[in-house]
Scaffold this active site. Sequence first.
Site, mmCIF file in Angstrom:
data_model
loop_
_atom_site.group_PDB
_atom_site.id
_atom_site.type_symbol
_atom_site.label_atom_id
_atom_site.label_comp_id
_atom_site.label_asym_id
_atom_site.label_seq_id
_atom_site.Cartn_x
_atom_site.Cartn_y
_atom_site.Cartn_z
ATOM 1 N N GLY A 1 36.822 34.935 40.217
ATOM 2 C CA GLY A 1 38.266 35.183 40.191
ATOM 3 C C GLY A 1 38.744 35.469 38.783
ATOM 4 N N GLY B 1 32.806 37.541 45.931
ATOM 5 C CA GLY B 1 34.060 38.271 46.172
ATOM 6 C C GLY B 1 33.875 39.732 45.790
ATOM 7 N N HIS C 1 37.210 66.685 64.437
ATOM 8 C CA HIS C 1 35.824 66.399 64.789
ATOM 9 C C HIS C 1 34.909 67.330 64.025
ATOM 10 C CE1 HIS C 1 32.288 65.384 67.126
ATOM 11 N NE2 HIS C 1 32.050 66.683 67.236
ATOM 12 N N GLY D 1 31.738 40.483 42.373
ATOM 13 C CA GLY D 1 30.338 40.103 42.555
ATOM 14 C C GLY D 1 29.597 41.109 43.422
ATOM 15 N N LYS E 1 33.903 51.972 39.390
ATOM 16 C CA LYS E 1 33.672 53.015 40.392
ATOM 17 C C LYS E 1 32.742 54.100 39.846
ATOM 18 C CE LYS E 1 35.589 50.393 42.237
ATOM 19 N NZ LYS E 1 36.334 49.156 41.921
ATOM 20 N N VAL F 1 27.947 25.922 42.615
ATOM 21 C CA VAL F 1 27.199 25.949 41.351
ATOM 22 C C VAL F 1 27.659 24.767 40.497
ATOM 23 C CG1 VAL F 1 26.844 27.277 39.228
ATOM 24 C CG2 VAL F 1 26.939 28.444 41.427
HETATM 25 P P1 FAD Z 1 46.090 44.877 33.196
HETATM 26 O O1 FAD Z 1 45.470 46.084 33.744
HETATM 27 O O2 FAD Z 1 45.237 43.679 32.989
HETATM 28 O O3 FAD Z 1 46.749 45.304 31.820
HETATM 29 C C1 FAD Z 1 47.369 44.389 30.972
HETATM 30 C C2 FAD Z 1 47.432 44.986 29.593
HETATM 31 O O4 FAD Z 1 48.264 44.179 28.780
HETATM 32 C C3 FAD Z 1 46.079 45.017 28.877
HETATM 33 O O5 FAD Z 1 45.824 46.319 28.395
HETATM 34 C C4 FAD Z 1 46.236 44.032 27.716
HETATM 35 O O6 FAD Z 1 45.528 44.394 26.562
HETATM 36 C C5 FAD Z 1 47.736 44.110 27.474
HETATM 37 N N1 FAD Z 1 48.298 42.932 26.811
HETATM 38 C C6 FAD Z 1 48.155 41.630 27.196
HETATM 39 N N2 FAD Z 1 48.882 40.833 26.381
HETATM 40 C C7 FAD Z 1 49.478 41.645 25.475
HETATM 41 C C8 FAD Z 1 50.346 41.409 24.398
HETATM 42 N N3 FAD Z 1 50.818 40.194 24.102
HETATM 43 N N4 FAD Z 1 50.756 42.473 23.667
HETATM 44 C C9 FAD Z 1 50.331 43.726 23.952
HETATM 45 N N5 FAD Z 1 49.507 44.004 24.975
HETATM 46 C C10 FAD Z 1 49.093 42.975 25.735
HETATM 47 N N6 FAD Z 1 42.005 46.794 41.383
HETATM 48 C C11 FAD Z 1 42.119 47.746 42.327
HETATM 49 O O7 FAD Z 1 43.206 47.905 42.898
HETATM 50 N N7 FAD Z 1 41.070 48.537 42.675
HETATM 51 C C12 FAD Z 1 39.857 48.398 42.097
HETATM 52 O O8 FAD Z 1 38.924 49.136 42.436
HETATM 53 C C13 FAD Z 1 39.686 47.406 41.105
HETATM 54 N N8 FAD Z 1 38.502 47.231 40.507
HETATM 55 C C14 FAD Z 1 38.379 46.296 39.523
HETATM 56 C C15 FAD Z 1 37.135 46.121 38.948
HETATM 57 C C16 FAD Z 1 36.955 45.173 37.964
HETATM 58 C C17 FAD Z 1 35.607 44.999 37.326
HETATM 59 C C18 FAD Z 1 38.070 44.396 37.535
HETATM 60 C C19 FAD Z 1 37.908 43.390 36.447
HETATM 61 C C20 FAD Z 1 39.318 44.552 38.118
HETATM 62 C C21 FAD Z 1 39.482 45.497 39.127
HETATM 63 N N9 FAD Z 1 40.693 45.677 39.775
HETATM 64 C C22 FAD Z 1 40.810 46.612 40.756
HETATM 65 C C23 FAD Z 1 41.874 44.873 39.432
HETATM 66 C C24 FAD Z 1 42.809 45.674 38.515
HETATM 67 O O9 FAD Z 1 42.098 46.063 37.362
HETATM 68 C C25 FAD Z 1 44.018 44.840 38.145
HETATM 69 O O10 FAD Z 1 44.645 44.352 39.306
HETATM 70 C C26 FAD Z 1 45.008 45.668 37.354
HETATM 71 O O11 FAD Z 1 44.430 46.179 36.183
HETATM 72 C C27 FAD Z 1 46.239 44.833 36.983
HETATM 73 O O12 FAD Z 1 47.127 45.622 36.279
HETATM 74 P P2 FAD Z 1 48.179 44.994 35.270
HETATM 75 O O13 FAD Z 1 48.978 46.159 34.770
HETATM 76 O O14 FAD Z 1 48.886 43.868 35.877
HETATM 77 O O15 FAD Z 1 47.321 44.368 34.069
HETATM 78 P P1 NAD Z 2 37.509 37.103 44.107
HETATM 79 O O1 NAD Z 2 38.611 36.156 44.299
HETATM 80 O O2 NAD Z 2 37.487 38.380 44.858
HETATM 81 O O3 NAD Z 2 36.117 36.402 44.424
HETATM 82 C C1 NAD Z 2 35.726 35.225 43.828
HETATM 83 C C2 NAD Z 2 34.711 34.573 44.723
HETATM 84 O O4 NAD Z 2 34.131 33.496 44.022
HETATM 85 C C3 NAD Z 2 35.322 34.012 46.008
HETATM 86 O O5 NAD Z 2 34.571 34.446 47.109
HETATM 87 C C4 NAD Z 2 35.236 32.512 45.802
HETATM 88 O O6 NAD Z 2 35.082 31.799 47.006
HETATM 89 C C5 NAD Z 2 34.007 32.405 44.908
HETATM 90 N N1 NAD Z 2 33.948 31.196 44.095
HETATM 91 C C6 NAD Z 2 34.964 30.563 43.461
HETATM 92 N N2 NAD Z 2 34.500 29.469 42.815
HETATM 93 C C7 NAD Z 2 33.162 29.424 43.041
HETATM 94 C C8 NAD Z 2 32.123 28.534 42.668
HETATM 95 N N3 NAD Z 2 32.389 27.475 41.929
HETATM 96 N N4 NAD Z 2 30.860 28.787 43.074
HETATM 97 C C9 NAD Z 2 30.587 29.868 43.848
HETATM 98 N N5 NAD Z 2 31.543 30.733 44.257
HETATM 99 C C10 NAD Z 2 32.806 30.524 43.851
HETATM 100 O O7 NAD Z 2 37.449 37.361 42.518
HETATM 101 P P2 NAD Z 2 36.622 38.400 41.671
HETATM 102 O O8 NAD Z 2 35.560 39.032 42.482
HETATM 103 O O9 NAD Z 2 36.262 37.706 40.407
HETATM 104 O O10 NAD Z 2 37.719 39.481 41.350
HETATM 105 C C11 NAD Z 2 38.920 39.114 40.644
HETATM 106 C C12 NAD Z 2 40.081 39.937 41.068
HETATM 107 O O11 NAD Z 2 39.930 41.290 40.671
HETATM 108 C C13 NAD Z 2 40.263 39.905 42.561
HETATM 109 O O12 NAD Z 2 41.458 39.226 42.834
HETATM 110 C C14 NAD Z 2 40.371 41.319 42.985
HETATM 111 O O13 NAD Z 2 41.556 41.541 43.670
HETATM 112 C C15 NAD Z 2 40.352 42.140 41.710
HETATM 113 N N6 NAD Z 2 39.359 43.209 41.914
HETATM 114 C C16 NAD Z 2 39.619 44.134 42.867
HETATM 115 C C17 NAD Z 2 38.695 45.104 43.140
HETATM 116 C C18 NAD Z 2 38.990 46.105 44.204
HETATM 117 O O14 NAD Z 2 40.137 46.246 44.581
HETATM 118 N N7 NAD Z 2 38.003 46.826 44.718
HETATM 119 C C19 NAD Z 2 37.481 45.133 42.473
HETATM 120 C C20 NAD Z 2 37.238 44.163 41.524
HETATM 121 C C21 NAD Z 2 38.197 43.203 41.245
#
Ligand code: FAD
Ligand code: NAD
Length: 466
Positions: free
Chosen positions: A271, A182, A444, A185, A51, A237
Amino acid sequence: MSKYDVAIIGSGPGGYVAAIRCAQLGMKTAIIEKYPTLGGTCLNVGCIPSKALLDSSEHFHQAAHQFETHGIKINAPEVDMEKMIGRKDDVVSQTCDGVAYLMKKNKIDVLQGIGSFEDATHIKVKGDDGEQTIEAKKTIIATGSKPGNLPFIELDKERVITSTEALMLKEVPKHMIVIGGGVIGLELGSVYLRLGAEVTVVEYMDRIIPTMDSAMSKELMKVLKKQGMKFHLSSQVNAVERNGDSVLVKATDKKDKALELEGDYCLVSVGRRPFTEGLNLEAAGLKTNDKGQVEVNEHMQTEVKNIFAIGDVVRGAMLAHKAEEEGTYVAEFMNGEKPHIDYNLIPNVVYTWPEVASVGKTEEELKEAGVAYKTGSFPFKALGRARASMDTDGQVKILADKETDEILGMHICGPRAADMIAEGVVAMEYRASAEDIARMSHAHPTFTEAIKEAAMAATENRPIHL
Ligand code: FAD
Ligand code: NAD
């Protein structure tokens, strides 16, 4: 040996929120995190840094393309990538420090190291400063997820990258090829598109953001195309080859037509996968299912009754706020309370511009379930507030029960959709009808007037401004 009422493995939004709630409820709590900073994926390499870059790139885009229309003359802006990434890093470290402060404030012991089960009540913590074993009456697994990949792709993390590397590039790519249309991307593709890169998305399904309402997919794709993003839908792909600084992506479309794209970066965003490596689940009597998730019941309890699991490592949407709700749930459940989560009311947001946000059922889901519904939509272009800010793309769509008028889903593609969707969540939590929203006063001029108008359209097809 240190003894705890509860140990939490993983400090992401699931783990740290669970820790705070457990401590608030009087449990002696430890949180185990393998990385030196707290906050997990969300704070370090997910929600927050993405963000931060989305905001910076949007400012750049406005300066480059919209200021002139507003009557603001500036020289052509330039990107300072080092500074932009540096600001993002500052935001991340302030946010992570905030979690460390909250741990201290709530008297939660932070144990740095990899947590692995010795048995169902003992966890070994192997950190940079040595090893210790702790005893915990209850444990919450909150180990999150890692980027997924396709079996034939070698992620070199330089040119063929995941979201983690895309958040720290040293240059604006010339041509970024994004595999997967998704959330990741489109969000990170938008960042680099706005900064001047050519961005091409290759998506396997026949629409982008395929899990959201198809009207939103169409609307968002139309706007992103207008912004210059290119799309190849229904394309699979089958190879990614790196040659020096260039990357060749090969795919085939549904008619078996070959497609070859050459770029300098390829972002793989297909994903994420649950992460349990190093946990030694077997020692606790647990194993993962065929999706790699830890299986839990409706109380987030595993088959070993004193071990719970929450967040990305269990079933359901991989969202920070879903993980947080589950963290609170488990703490309160362990305390003998009767908490509740309505998964249907967990909102979903894509932070592109315009943003897309939704709650409840999509039209496709209602059709499939055979529910009789009605819809009401309202385009932002008919709204004074949207014209004032030049944010006229998108629409609000409300789905309501045909008989009772109860709101079943709200879908917004438009300015500040991420914040506005809260109105839909509140309305649906209290089982409001579309008419309830239609009769409530909305300030408004605001973007929320589009919600009121869409509700009027759903109620009796009587929007005022259309
Ligand atoms: P995580 O946040 O993955 O935390 C798990 C933690 O466990 C990590 O710090 C890891 O190091 C630790 N860990 C793992 N194994 C061990 C171990 N054995 N011992 C000690 N520590 C360990 N979600 C949203 O709702 N809004 C968004 O805008 C959004 N944007 C995203 C953008 C990106 C680029 C990505 C990749 C994800 C985004 N997400 C977003 C998804 C969101 O980040 C996850 O859903 C969320 O972080 C999950 O929380 P969690 O606590 O389950 O795990
Ligand atoms: P996603 O599931 O959102 O999107 C993956 C996309 O890849 C899908 O549209 C799927 O159809 C496509 N895909 C799968 N296999 C493919 C292939 N072989 N060739 C081409 N396309 C293919 O997953 P993501 O964007 O990687 O994000 C992962 C997770 O992180 C999501 O579940 C999302 O909830 C979380 N996330 C959330 C936010 C947010 O809340 N704003 C932001 C980033 C990530």
